[in-house]
Design an enzyme around this catalytic site. Structure first.
Site, PDB file in Angstrom:
ATOM      1  N   ASP A 342      43.968  -0.764  -0.539  1.00 28.94           N
ATOM      2  CA  ASP A 342      43.410  -0.312  -1.813  1.00 28.94           C
ATOM      3  C   ASP A 342      43.953   1.087  -2.112  1.00 28.94           C
ATOM      4  OD1 ASP A 342      41.987   0.809   0.324  1.00 28.94           O
ATOM      5  OD2 ASP A 342      40.272   1.268  -0.943  1.00 28.94           O
ATOM      6  N   HIS A 673      47.406  -6.940   3.778  1.00 30.97           N
ATOM      7  CA  HIS A 673      46.656  -6.787   2.524  1.00 30.97           C
ATOM      8  C   HIS A 673      47.033  -5.447   1.898  1.00 30.97           C
ATOM      9  CE1 HIS A 673      43.181  -7.390  -0.151  1.00 30.97           C
ATOM     10  NE2 HIS A 673      42.926  -6.103   0.009  1.00 30.97           N
ATOM     11  N   ASP A 721      47.826 -13.705   9.316  1.00 25.94           N
ATOM     12  CA  ASP A 721      48.798 -12.859   8.603  1.00 25.94           C
ATOM     13  C   ASP A 721      48.877 -13.324   7.148  1.00 25.94           C
ATOM     14  OD1 ASP A 721      50.758 -11.093   7.888  1.00 25.94           O
ATOM     15  OD2 ASP A 721      52.393 -12.206   8.845  1.00 25.94           O
ATOM     16  N   GLU A 730      44.546  -5.930   6.851  1.00 28.45           N
ATOM     17  CA  GLU A 730      44.860  -4.772   6.016  1.00 28.45           C
ATOM     18  C   GLU A 730      45.602  -3.741   6.873  1.00 28.45           C
ATOM     19  OE1 GLU A 730      41.575  -3.688   3.607  1.00 28.45           O
ATOM     20  OE2 GLU A 730      42.678  -2.175   2.476  1.00 28.45           O
TER      21      GLU A 730
HETATM   22  O1  9MR Z   1      41.134  -4.934  -1.380  1.00 20.93           O
HETATM   23  C1  9MR Z   1      39.936  -4.462  -0.827  1.00 20.93           C
HETATM   24  C2  9MR Z   1      40.192  -3.914   0.548  1.00 20.93           C
HETATM   25  O2  9MR Z   1      41.070  -2.827   0.464  1.00 20.93           O
HETATM   26  C3  9MR Z   1      38.903  -3.534   1.214  1.00 20.93           C
HETATM   27  O3  9MR Z   1      39.117  -3.205   2.567  1.00 20.93           O
HETATM   28  C4  9MR Z   1      37.903  -4.661   1.117  1.00 20.93           C
HETATM   29  C5  9MR Z   1      36.534  -4.278   1.668  1.00 20.93           C
HETATM   30  O4  9MR Z   1      36.030  -3.147   1.105  1.00 20.93           O
HETATM   31  O5  9MR Z   1      37.734  -5.123  -0.200  1.00 20.93           O
HETATM   32  C6  9MR Z   1      38.933  -5.561  -0.804  1.00 20.93           C
HETATM   33  O6  9MR Z   1      38.671  -5.884  -2.099  1.00 20.93           O
HETATM   34  C7  9MR Z   1      38.046  -7.109  -2.365  1.00 20.93           C
HETATM   35  C8  9MR Z   1      36.593  -6.901  -2.696  1.00 20.93           C
HETATM   36  O7  9MR Z   1      35.870  -6.373  -1.641  1.00 20.93           O
HETATM   37  C9  9MR Z   1      35.949  -8.190  -3.161  1.00 20.93           C
HETATM   38  N1  9MR Z   1      36.701  -8.774  -4.264  1.00 20.93           N
HETATM   39  C10 9MR Z   1      38.093  -9.006  -3.923  1.00 20.93           C
HETATM   40  C11 9MR Z   1      38.745  -7.706  -3.563  1.00 20.93           C
HETATM   41  C12 9MR Z   1      40.247  -7.853  -3.420  1.00 20.93           C
HETATM   42  O8  9MR Z   1      40.643  -8.615  -2.350  1.00 20.93           O
HETATM   43  O1  9MR Z   2      37.740   0.384   8.503  1.00 23.38           O
HETATM   44  C1  9MR Z   2      36.562   0.015   7.794  1.00 23.38           C
HETATM   45  C2  9MR Z   2      35.734  -0.869   8.674  1.00 23.38           C
HETATM   46  O2  9MR Z   2      35.294  -0.159   9.803  1.00 23.38           O
HETATM   47  C3  9MR Z   2      34.558  -1.427   7.888  1.00 23.38           C
HETATM   48  O3  9MR Z   2      33.894  -2.368   8.686  1.00 23.38           O
HETATM   49  C4  9MR Z   2      35.040  -2.064   6.584  1.00 23.38           C
HETATM   50  C5  9MR Z   2      33.925  -2.608   5.716  1.00 23.38           C
HETATM   51  O4  9MR Z   2      33.119  -1.616   5.277  1.00 23.38           O
HETATM   52  O5  9MR Z   2      35.766  -1.122   5.833  1.00 23.38           O
HETATM   53  C6  9MR Z   2      36.923  -0.666   6.487  1.00 23.38           C
HETATM   54  O6  9MR Z   2      37.549   0.251   5.685  1.00 23.38           O
HETATM   55  C7  9MR Z   2      38.179  -0.216   4.499  1.00 23.38           C
HETATM   56  C8  9MR Z   2      37.599   0.580   3.352  1.00 23.38           C
HETATM   57  O7  9MR Z   2      36.256   0.250   3.170  1.00 23.38           O
HETATM   58  C9  9MR Z   2      38.369   0.416   2.063  1.00 23.38           C
HETATM   59  N1  9MR Z   2      39.766   0.653   2.271  1.00 23.38           N
HETATM   60  C10 9MR Z   2      40.338  -0.173   3.301  1.00 23.38           C
HETATM   61  C11 9MR Z   2      39.670   0.048   4.623  1.00 23.38           C
HETATM   62  C12 9MR Z   2      40.307  -0.793   5.714  1.00 23.38           C
HETATM   63  O8  9MR Z   2      40.050  -2.143   5.561  1.00 23.38           O
END
Ligand code: 9MR
Ligand code: 9MR
Length: 752
Positions: A342, A673, A721, A730
């Site tokens: 993101d 991701h 993957d 991610e």
């Molecule tokens: O793309 C988002 C990712 O970077 C985050 O780690 C994740 C959890 O916070 O959320 C992803 O975004 C998703 C969202 O939570 C729910 N709708 C779909 C989003 C895109 O995959």
């Molecule tokens: O690294 C984070 C992990 O410990 C948490 O369980 C998860 C859900 O809250 O979020 C991860 O962090 C994401 C962040 O919320 C949004 N950007 C991407 C991060 C890696 O997935």
């Protein structure tokens, strides 16, 4: 890798035929109404205004306009489909598009927040393609929605769909990933004088003969495997083999057992040099607010500056607060690194990531045998190379400057605290380039955790920049002191778990560890008794087991960073106090080394309850950081060997036979991701650059793709993957930082 089609999809004959019938004998009643369009009617299907649909030759077809931004900007859907928790469904459809597009097919909540029960990125062409999908619903929803999200295409096209069916009573296909050869090795390589182990997955009880061959196919060593029983991390029955006696440098080595051969690997003193460089280079590509230069990293990864307020972009250079917690100022918070896949920027995660880069450098000042040269100026391909400052510090500075910009200005409420995060108002689609992101960017309320993260990272930066840029060092120290004082004044301002729309929550309601870390860094840098007393009075002082949790330290558990620095960086603690902290480091390392010795795959990670967490690869590596520090302090080989076990694991000696670092190893991750380098969804875009690490197995299945594809997986097998699996695949700055730290350590080892 072919990969973009979901595994359940299959190609169909040209003429649209009857849908594949679900394989389950107990298949339930059809839920979709009018899924075959036989009577020419479109009811009860609905569509968005911009893509009028009608029945053409017995299929539902819609003209989709050019130039919509997101998949959901053009939809065909049907509502009122009941789904029950724990029930497994078969979803089938046949679809085509007159230009090649990737659509998103969802079964989801029909209203905000549109929680997905199933999602799939489907690649369509003019040839109708039949998809057969199964998923197990988590929610109870008596009126779910099936939505074909067909927007986001640059070109106009015609979408057609037919033979749509949703039935309950399906069976989940058994989890059976393609893990390649059962002979598992570190796919990059081993140090000549280091330990060399591998794993053989087999149902056999008896030891087997292994043969190590060089690139020419000549046997250079042989031996027999050691049966190890069932591996707890994967449920696989395994044996291990050890070829540590082979020390001759070379590429293209393989191990053969029976008719099975491992991926190739090298032996050499420099096997980790590229990994060190690329793991660090990753951060430049994640920079926000500056163009990424093709002459530095290659044209495939070049891009214009994002989030600088150039339409349609809203920009990070004048960001105001979220409506729910307004402030009367705006901040110029351009710059910094994007967090992950993101484009949010989060102070807690930025702080730990910047600090671990600083620590990679600081280790060269304190550890015997650490190379200063390898982390010097001119070693990375960053715009600042040649400025007389080590490039790794230039890179860390890019983030430190952002962290400072997130501080609440003087005279304002909560002055000196740091805003927790800055990100889009709504989640954007994949792919979205930073320059195309039209979402408002918003500052979220300050938090104590973010404030202390800033204090810790800035205090550490202040001492490391002292000899390079006095003014910047002073600025960092002032910001760190101000932040610490603000945190003391507001010790319990927590970011809530619910604040996760458009960006991650990074919620944390225990900041004892952040207080310890910040006080430790400020004490090391300043020698001031206030900070020393804060460390000594912390509830964590003397509590090594809490400072170093079994599952590893992380963005939410940061005390270890303070303890590691108190143990290694010169400071004013008494000899006895220092011995206490060092004892905590070695005691923690003893635990991680014991875990590594127990594991057939050799990784120093045995999470409680066998629960592999989101970002588990970074937990493996953070444990390796503790082990390496113990090795630096004591010289003991068992710690060093367990670090190498972690590296072997991350680079392919693991239950998935997967190298989790892009571009390293024969079976390396490719489809992380990420919104920018989203090759899996748009072949015009690049794959992520070499040197980025995937989060890795997460046994809680925390995204719809993981839920769908990984049901039934065990621990270290819960990985895919696929670009949609954000909970297993991610990339993130706080994960690459320990990769860079550990790569730097093992590259320094050399071990000729
Ligand atoms: O793309 C988002 C990712 O970077 C985050 O780690 C994740 C959890 O916070 O959320 C992803 O975004 C998703 C969202 O939570 C729910 N709708 C779909 C989003 C895109 O995959
Ligand atoms: O690294 C984070 C992990 O410990 C948490 O369980 C998860 C859900 O809250 O979020 C991860 O962090 C994401 C962040 O919320 C949004 N950007 C991407 C991060 C890696 O997935």
């Amino acid at each position: 890798m072919a990969g973009a089609l979901t595994a359940g999809a299959s190609a169909a004959p040209a003429a649209p035929a009857a849908p594949d019938t679900p394989t389950s004998p107990a298949a339930g009643a059809e839920e979709v109404v009018n899924g075959d369009f036989e009577n020419g009617s479109t009811a009860p299907w609905w569509w968005t205004e911009n893509n009028p649909a009608s029945v053409v030759d017995g299929r539902l077809c819609a003209d989709v306009p050019a130039g919509t931004a997101n998949p959901w900007d053009a939809i065909i859907g049907q509502n009122d489909l009941p789904v029950a928790p724990g029930e497994t469904y078969a979803l089938t459809y046949t679809a085509s598009a007159t230009v090649p597009v990737t659509i998103t097919t969802n079964v989801q909540q029909a209203t905000d927040p549109y929680t997905q029960y199933f999602t799939s990125a489907d690649q369509l062409t003019a040839e109708p393609k039949a998809f057969t999908q199964t998923f197990t619903a988590k929610a109870d929803d008596d009126a779910a929605q099936l939505a074909f999200q067909i927007g986001g295409s640059d070109e106009a096209y015609t979408f057609c769909v037919d033979d749509i069916s949703l039935t309950s009573g399906a069976e989940t296909p058994p989890y059976d990933p393609d893990t390649g050869s059962p002979v598992r090795v570190n796919q990059v390589g081993y140090l000549p004088a280091g330990p060399k182990t591998g794993v053989f997955v087999t149902d056999a009880d008896d030891p087997a003969a292994w043969s190590l061959k060089n690139a020419a196919g000549a046997e250079v060593a042989s031996g027999t495997t050691t049966p190890r029983g069932v591996d707890a991390s994967s449920g696989q029955k395994v044996q291990s083999f050890d070829f540590s006696g082979v020390t001759a440098p070379g590429d293209g080595y393989t191990v053969t057992i029976g008719d099975q051969t491992s991926e190739p690997f090298s032996i050499g003193a420099g096997v980790y040099s590229e990994l060190r460089k690329d793991a660090l280079q990753y951060f430049y590509v994640e920079r926000s607010g500056t163009p990424i230069r093709g002459d530095l990293v290659g044209d495939a990864w070049a891009r214009p500056a994002g989030h600088l307020n150039v339409a349609p972009n809203r920009g990070d250079n004048g960001v105001s607060c979220v409506a729910t917690a307004p402030c009367s100022y705006t901040l110029n918070a351009a710059g910094g690194w994007y967090d992950a896949g993101d484009q949010g920027k989060y102070v807690v995660n930025g702080g730990i990531a910047a600090s671990q880069l600083l620590s990679s450098f600081e280790r060269t000042l304190t550890a015997p045998g650490a190379s200063k040269g390898a982390l010097g100026d001119g070693k990375l391909r960053v715009p600042e190379r040649g400025n007389g400052v080590p490039d790794i510090l230039d890179e860390a500075r890019w983030e430190l400057a952002f962290l400072l910009s997130m501080q609440v200005p003087k005279g304002q409420k909560l002055a000196g605290m740091a805003h927790h995060k800055l990100h889009d108002a709504q989640w954007t689609a994949l792919p979205t380039q930073p320059t195309d992101d039209d979402q408002p960017r918003e500052l979220h309320p300050p938090s104590t955790a973010a404030t202390l993260n800033l204090a810790a990272a800035a205090a550490q930066g202040a001492r490391l920049f002292r000899g390079y840029d006095r003014a910047f060092s002073d600025k960092l120290l002032t910001a760190a002191r101000t932040a610490y004082a603000a945190a003391v004044a507001h010790p319990a301002v927590y970011a809530p778990a619910t604040d996760s729309v458009g960006g991650g929550a990074y919620n944390d309601d225990n900041v004892t560890d952040e207080f310890y870390w910040a006080a430790a860094e400020l004490y090391i840098t300043t020698g001031t008794s206030t900070y020393r007393d804060a460390v000594l009075r912390s509830p964590l002082w003397g509590k090594g087991a809490d400072i170093f949790p079994q599952g590893g330290f992380s963005w939410g558990s940061t005390a270890a960073l303070g303890a590691l620095d108190l143990a290694t960086v010169p400071n004013g603690l008494t000899a006895r106090q220092r011995a206490e902290v060092r004892g905590e480091v070695t005691a923690a390392a003893d635990g991680y080394a014991a875990d590594a010795a127990k594991a057939a795959y050799g990784m120093p990670y045995a999470p409680e309850g066998g629960h592999w967490v989101w970002g588990s690869n970074s937990q493996v590596l953070n444990n390796a950081v503790v082990l390496a520090t113990a090795a630096d302090l004591t010289g003991a080989a068992k710690y060093r060997n367990a670090v190498l076990g972690a590296v072997d694991y991350v680079l392919g000696e693991n239950p998935m036979n997967q190298s989790y670092v892009t571009g390293f190893g024969e079976r390396s991750t490719q489809n992380e991701h990420n919104r920018i380098y989203a090759h899996q969804l748009d072949s015009d875009l690049a794959h992520p650059i070499a040197g980025s690490m995937a989060g890795g197995p997460d046994s809680s299945l925390e995204d719809p793709k993981a839920e769908q594809k990984l049901a039934g997986c065990v621990g270290a097998m819960c990985y895919i993957d696929d670009i949609e699996s954000y909970s297993t695949n991610e990339m993130a700055i706080n994960w690459n930082a320990p990769l860079a730290w550990v790569a730097s350590y093992v590259d320094d080892l050399g071990m000729r």
